[in-house]
Motif scaffolding. Structure first.
Motif, mmCIF file in Angstrom:
data_model
loop_
_atom_site.group_PDB
_atom_site.id
_atom_site.type_symbol
_atom_site.label_atom_id
_atom_site.label_comp_id
_atom_site.label_asym_id
_atom_site.label_seq_id
_atom_site.Cartn_x
_atom_site.Cartn_y
_atom_site.Cartn_z
ATOM 1 N N PHE A 87 0.831 -1.203 0.000
ATOM 2 C CA PHE A 87 0.000 0.000 0.000
ATOM 3 C C PHE A 87 0.867 1.255 0.000
ATOM 4 O O PHE A 87 0.638 2.191 -0.758
ATOM 5 N N ALA A 88 1.896 1.298 0.843
ATOM 6 C CA ALA A 88 2.670 2.526 0.997
ATOM 7 C C ALA A 88 3.568 2.796 -0.205
ATOM 8 O O ALA A 88 3.708 3.936 -0.632
ATOM 9 N N PHE A 89 4.193 1.746 -0.755
ATOM 10 C CA PHE A 89 5.168 1.982 -1.817
ATOM 11 C C PHE A 89 4.564 1.910 -3.204
ATOM 12 O O PHE A 89 4.983 2.629 -4.102
ATOM 13 N N HIS A 90 3.610 0.970 -3.411
ATOM 14 C CA HIS A 90 3.196 0.711 -4.791
ATOM 15 C C HIS A 90 1.778 1.133 -5.092
ATOM 16 O O HIS A 90 1.340 1.009 -6.230
ATOM 17 N N TRP A 91 1.044 1.586 -4.086
ATOM 18 C CA TRP A 91 -0.330 2.004 -4.374
ATOM 19 C C TRP A 91 -0.469 3.523 -4.351
ATOM 20 O O TRP A 91 -1.024 4.117 -5.249
ATOM 21 N N ILE A 92 0.066 4.124 -3.293
ATOM 22 C CA ILE A 92 -0.073 5.576 -3.147
ATOM 23 C C ILE A 92 0.716 6.283 -4.231
ATOM 24 O O ILE A 92 1.882 6.005 -4.463
ATOM 25 N N LYS A 93 0.041 7.208 -4.909
ATOM 26 C CA LYS A 93 0.710 7.943 -5.973
ATOM 27 C C LYS A 93 0.786 9.413 -5.608
ATOM 28 O O LYS A 93 -0.051 9.925 -4.880
ATOM 29 N N GLY A 94 1.772 10.094 -6.148
ATOM 30 C CA GLY A 94 1.872 11.534 -5.934
ATOM 31 C C GLY A 94 2.488 11.869 -4.591
ATOM 32 O O GLY A 94 2.989 11.007 -3.876
ATOM 33 N N THR A 95 2.450 13.134 -4.245
ATOM 34 C CA THR A 95 3.037 13.593 -2.992
ATOM 35 C C THR A 95 1.950 14.281 -2.182
ATOM 36 O O THR A 95 1.007 14.814 -2.750
ATOM 37 N N LEU A 110 12.056 -3.691 -14.191
ATOM 38 C CA LEU A 110 11.223 -3.816 -15.374
ATOM 39 C C LEU A 110 9.764 -3.492 -15.082
ATOM 40 O O LEU A 110 8.965 -3.355 -15.993
ATOM 41 N N MET A 111 9.414 -3.355 -13.792
ATOM 42 C CA MET A 111 8.049 -2.967 -13.460
ATOM 43 C C MET A 111 7.919 -1.463 -13.282
ATOM 44 O O MET A 111 6.925 -0.982 -12.763
ATOM 45 N N HIS A 112 8.943 -0.719 -13.679
ATOM 46 C CA HIS A 112 8.885 0.726 -13.515
ATOM 47 C C HIS A 112 7.803 1.300 -14.411
ATOM 48 O O HIS A 112 7.832 1.119 -15.622
ATOM 49 N N LYS A 113 6.850 1.988 -13.781
ATOM 50 C CA LYS A 113 5.729 2.629 -14.493
ATOM 51 C C LYS A 113 4.812 1.634 -15.206
ATOM 52 O O LYS A 113 4.059 2.019 -16.089
ATOM 53 N N VAL A 114 4.875 0.359 -14.819
ATOM 54 C CA VAL A 114 3.973 -0.613 -15.430
ATOM 55 C C VAL A 114 2.716 -0.703 -14.586
ATOM 56 O O VAL A 114 2.791 -0.838 -13.373
ATOM 57 N N ARG A 115 1.557 -0.633 -15.208
ATOM 58 C CA ARG A 115 0.300 -0.795 -14.477
ATOM 59 C C ARG A 115 -0.416 -1.974 -15.098
ATOM 60 O O ARG A 115 -0.853 -1.916 -16.234
ATOM 61 N N ILE A 116 -0.514 -3.078 -14.312
ATOM 62 C CA ILE A 116 -1.119 -4.288 -14.861
ATOM 63 C C ILE A 116 -2.622 -4.110 -14.920
ATOM 64 O O ILE A 116 -3.254 -3.704 -13.945
ATOM 65 N N LEU A 117 -3.207 -4.431 -16.053
ATOM 66 C CA LEU A 117 -4.659 -4.364 -16.239
ATOM 67 C C LEU A 117 -5.222 -2.987 -15.909
ATOM 68 O O LEU A 117 -6.364 -2.845 -15.520
ATOM 69 N N ARG A 118 -4.364 -1.939 -16.046
ATOM 70 C CA ARG A 118 -4.781 -0.553 -15.811
ATOM 71 C C ARG A 118 -5.304 -0.310 -14.397
ATOM 72 O O ARG A 118 -6.047 0.629 -14.158
ATOM 73 N N ILE A 119 -4.901 -1.187 -13.439
ATOM 74 C CA ILE A 119 -5.260 -0.921 -12.051
ATOM 75 C C ILE A 119 -4.377 0.209 -11.562
ATOM 76 O O ILE A 119 -3.179 0.217 -11.804
ATOM 77 N N ASN A 120 -4.986 1.190 -10.879
ATOM 78 C CA ASN A 120 -4.222 2.274 -10.263
ATOM 79 C C ASN A 120 -3.541 3.169 -11.283
ATOM 80 O O ASN A 120 -2.472 3.700 -11.071
ATOM 81 N N LYS A 121 -4.196 3.340 -12.445
ATOM 82 C CA LYS A 121 -3.549 4.165 -13.455
ATOM 83 C C LYS A 121 -3.601 5.637 -13.083
ATOM 84 O O LYS A 121 -4.645 6.119 -12.699
#
Lengths: 159, 494
Positions: free
Chosen positions: A70-78, A148-159
C-alpha cells in the motif's frame, strides 16, 4: 551521531533530489529503524503468546507485505501541493531517487522482503498453507520492485 | 553551522512523531471515506451534494495533494500567521486564537490580547514606527504627491522621488544605476524572464526563494539546481552544463546566470560570495545576488553582502534587494549597469504593466536609506544590530540549542525538527509573552534568552547540550574568509 540531513544527492546525478516526500528513504537511520520495527513486531507477536515461529514469521511477512504494498506501490503523488502534480502518476517506489533504478536505497528496500520471505519459508517448510501465503504475498511486493516494473500498471489498475 | 547531527533517541522520536501524525491522518482519511460511502449507500443526504455525472468537472485538487495541509498543517495552524494589532516593533500585541471545536477545526478569537516580545519580524533596524523623521517626510510627500500615481512607470508614474531613490540606492550598493518596483516578489518574477531568454541557463541554489523560482520558471531558460551553499556541487553542475551544452543539440549556452541569495531567510546562512565570484570568473558566467535580507543588515555600513566580504561591486553583475526588511517600506530594486537598467526600464513587465510604487512608500525607503548613509547614527544602528544578533546567537549556542546559520547574520533559526516540539515551543512561548526584528535593548534580549532556555529545557530541545562548543564554529564567514586568505598568502610567501 545520526546525520538527519535530507540532502540526497542521487549517485548517478549531481543535482540534489528536490522531492521532499521521498528523499528521506536514503537516510541510513531510516534503514536501521525499518529493520528494528520489523524485528520489534516479530518480538511483539512472541509476547502476545504466539509460540510457533512459523506462524509468527508468517504474520510478520504478510502484514509487512500489505503495508509496504500500500505505501510503496499504491499511493501515488506527494502530499504537498507545491509540487504541482509533477509526481501525480508515479507511485512512491517510482519516485525514489528521482526514478533512477538500482540505487542502494532501492536495493536495500528490495532485499528486506526477500529476507523476510527466506526466514518465513524456513520456518513453514512443513505447513503448506502458510508457505503458500508467504510466497504469494511476498511476490506482489518483490516483483513490484523490479526495474522492469517501472511505471507498469497491470490491467490498468491504479492508473 | 555544520551538519545536523542528533542523538539516536532524538532521531527516533522525530521519525515516530512524523510517522504517528501521518498514520493518524491516513486513518482519519480512510474513515471519512468509508463514512461517505456508507451515507451514499443509505441514500442519506451528504453534507455536500455530489454533482451528476453528466455535469462532472475535474476536481481542483487531488485529495492526496492536500493531505498535508488538511491533516497535518491544520492541527498546528494556530502557531502560524498570528494576527497582530500594533506595529511590528519591539513589543507587539497578538490576538489570541484557539480551535473552535477541537484541534484541527476552524480557529476563532478567544478575545484575549497578549503583549509579547517580538522576535519574528523583519524589522531589523527598527524603521517601522509611527514617529520620527521618516514619518514626517512621508506625510509631507503624501501631501505633495498623493497616495498613488495611478499609472505605470513608463506612462505618468515616475516622480522626482522615484528618481531620487533610484539614484541613492545605486550609489549605496556601488552600481551605476538602479530601478525600483512596487513589490519585492514582483521584482524577481518580472525581471528574471528578461534576463534569461531561450538558449540560456539558470543555475540556482536549491533553497532559493519562491520569487526567484517563479521568475526562473517564467523565463524560457533551462534551470539547473545545485546543493545549497555547496561549492563543489556548484562547480560540478557548471562544468557538466558547459560540457553538455543545450539539451537536444548540445549547442553552447548563450549565457549562464548563477542565482544565489545574500542571506537565506529560512536558514540564516550567508552565501560564500568570494568563492562564487571566483567560480563565476573562471567559467565566464553572470551572477545575480538577491540581497533581500542582507541589504542594510550586514556589512560595516550596511551595504550588504558585497561590502561584508570586501568584494568589488563590479564583480557581481546584478544586485537585487528589497525595501521591506531593513528600510521599513515595501518594494524592491535591481541595480546593475546603466545599459541593463535602461533595458529593464523599457521592457520589464514590472515597469510596463504594474503600477509604480506608491510615493509615501518610496519616501519612507528614501528617508531610511538617507539615515543609514548620511546620518551620524546610521552606521551605529547597523553595528548595534550585528552586536545584538551575535550576542543572541552565541548565548543560544552555548545553551545547547541547535542553531542554524552563520555569525553576523540577523536571522537566527533554532532547529527543533520534531513537529510536536516546535508547535509546543511556539505555544509555550506565547504563554510566556514571547513571540518568535531584533530589539535594541539588551535587557529585553536577556529576558528573551531566559524564556527560550526555560521552554527548551521543558521540551528537551537542547540537542547539542553534551557537545563541546567548538571554537572554530563560533567564527563568522568573514573571519573564515580572512583566515583562508592569510593562509593562502603565507603559502605564497613561502
Amino acid at each position: 551521531m545520526i546525520k538527519l540531513g535530507t540532502e540526497g544527492i542521487i549517485p548517478h546525478k549531481i543535482e540534489p533530489n528536490m522531492n521532499k516526500s521521498v528523499v528521506w528513504t536514503g537516510d541510513k537511520f531510516f534503514w536501521c529503524l525499518y529493520v528494528f520495527i520489523i524485528f520489534g513486531f516479530r518480538i511483539f507477536l512472541g509476547m502476545l503468546g504466539i509460540s510457533d515461529p512459523g506462524t509468527a514469521w508468517t504474520i510478520t511477512t504478510v502484514v509487512h507485505s500489505f503495508v509496504t504494498f500500500f505505501a510503496f506501490h499504491w499511493i501515488k503523488g506527494t502530499p504537498f501541493q507545491f509540487d504541482q502534480g509533477r509526481y501525480e502518476k508515479l507511485t512512491f517506489w517510482e519516485q525514489i531517487d528521482d526514478q533512477v533504478q538500482n540505487t542502494w536505497t532501492r536495493k536495500f528496500l528490495l532485499i528486506i522482503p526477500i529476507v523476510l520471505l527466506l526466514i518465513s519459508s524456513h520456518y513453514t517448510k512443513e505447513n503448506f498453507r502458510f508457505y503458500f501465503l508467504n510466497v504469494v504475498c511476498s511476490s506482489f511486493v518483490i516483483i513490484g520492485k523490479f526495474p522492469l516494473m517501472h511505471k507498469v500498471r497491470i490491467l490498468r489498475i491504479n492508473k | 553551522m555544520g551538519k545536523h547531527l542528533v542523538s539516536w533517541f532524538v532521531a527516533t522520536t522525530i521519525y515516530l512523531s512524523y510517522g504517528v501524525m501521518f498514520i493518524f491522518g491516513y486513518v482519519e482519511e480512510f474513515l471519512s471515506y468509508i463514512k461517505r460511502k456508507v451515507l451514499f449507500f443509505q441514500k442519506k443526504k451528504e453534507p455536500t451534494q455530489p454533482v451528476k455525472k453528466s455535469k462532472q468537472l475535474a476536481s481542483l485538487t487531488n485529495s492526496f495533494e492536500s493531505f498535508y495541509i488538511r491533516k497535518i498543517y491544520a492541527k498546528v495552524i494556530d502557531t502560524y500567521n498570528r494576527p497582530i494589532t500594533t506595529i511590528p516593533g519591539t513589543w507587539i500585541v497578538v490576538r489570541d486564537r484557539w480551535f473552535s471545536k477541537g484541534i484541527g477545526s476552524e480557529l476563532e478569537y478567544t478575545g484575549k490580547e497578549i503583549k509579547c516580545l517580538n522576535m519574528g519580524s523583519y524589522n531589523y533596524l527598527g524603521f517601522a514606527k509611527t514617529t520620527g523623521k521618516c514619518h514626517m517626510d512621508v506625510i509631507k510627500s503624501t501631501d505633495e504627491f498623493s497616495v498613488g500615481q495611478c499609472s505605470t512607470r513608463l506612462e505618468l508614474g515616475t516622480t522626482r522621488i522615484h528618481k531620487e531613490l533610484e539614484a541613492e540606492i545605486a550609489k549605496f550598493v556601488g552600481k551605476e544605476d538602479a530601478i525600483i518596483f512596487g513589490m519585492g516578489f514582483a521584482t524577481n518574477s518580472t525581471t528574471i524572464p528578461l534576463m534569461a531568454g531561450k538558449g540560456s541557463l539558470i543555475i540556482s541554489d536549491s533553497l532559493n526563494h519562491a520569487s526567484l523560482v517563479c521568475g526562473s520558471r517564467l523565463a524560457h531558460a533551462q534551470i539547473r539546481v545545485f546543493q545549497h551553499n555547496d561549492l563543489r556541487n556548484l562547480e560540478r553542475v557548471i562544468r557538466d552544463s558547459i560540457i553538455k551544452g543545450q539539451p537536444r543539440k548540445n549547442r553552447p549556452w548563450k549565457k549562464i546566470i548563477i542565482i544565489v541569495e545574500g542571506i537565506y531567510s529560512m536558514e540564516g546562512e550567508i552565501a560564500p560570495l568570494p568563492e562564487i565570484v571566483r567560480l563565476k570568473k573562471k567559467y565566464n558566467c553572470l551572477l545575480f545576488v538577491d540581497e533581500a535580507h542582507s541589504i542594510g543588515a550586514i556589512g560595516p555600513t550596511g551595504r550588504g553582502i558585497v561590502e561584508y566580504f570586501g568584494i568589488n561591486p563590479d564583480d557581481v553583475d546584478i544586485l537585487m534587494g528589497t525595501f521591506t526588511k531593513s528600510f521599513g517600506s515595501v518594494g524592491g530594486y535591481i541595480a546593475g549597469n546603466k545599459d541593463f537598467i535602461n533595458f529593464l526600464r523599457l521592457k520589464s513587465f514590472g515597469a510596463l504593466y504594474a503600477d509604480s510604487m506608491s510615493v509615501p512608500c518610496v519616501q519612507q525607503a528614501l528617508s531610511a536609506l538617507r539615515f543609514i548613509m548620511y546620518d551620524k547614527d546610521g552606521k551605529k544602528t547597523v553595528e548595534k544590530l550585528r552586536e545584538n544578533s551575535n550576542y543572541f546567537r552565541e548565548r543560544l549556542v552555548r545553551m545547547g540549542f541547535e542553531v542554524m546559520g552563520d555569525f553576523d547574520s540577523p536571522v537566527i533559526p533554532i532547529m527543533l525538527y520534531c513537529p510536536a516540539i516546535f508547535t509546543t515551543f511556539s505555544r509555550e512561548c506565547l504563554q510566556r509573552d514571547f513571540v518568535s526584528v531584533l530589539p535594541i535593548l539588551l535587557d529585553e534580549l536577556k529576558n528573551a534568552l531566559d524564556i527560550i532556555s526555560e521552554v527548551g529545557d521543558i521540551l528537551m530541545a537542547k540537542y547539542r547540550k553534551e557537545m563541546n562548543v567548538d571554537q572554530q564554529k563560533l567564527l563568522s564567514p568573514r573571519k573564515k574568509f580572512e583566515m583562508l586568505q592569510n593562509q593562502q598568502q603565507s603559502i605564497q610567501i613561502k
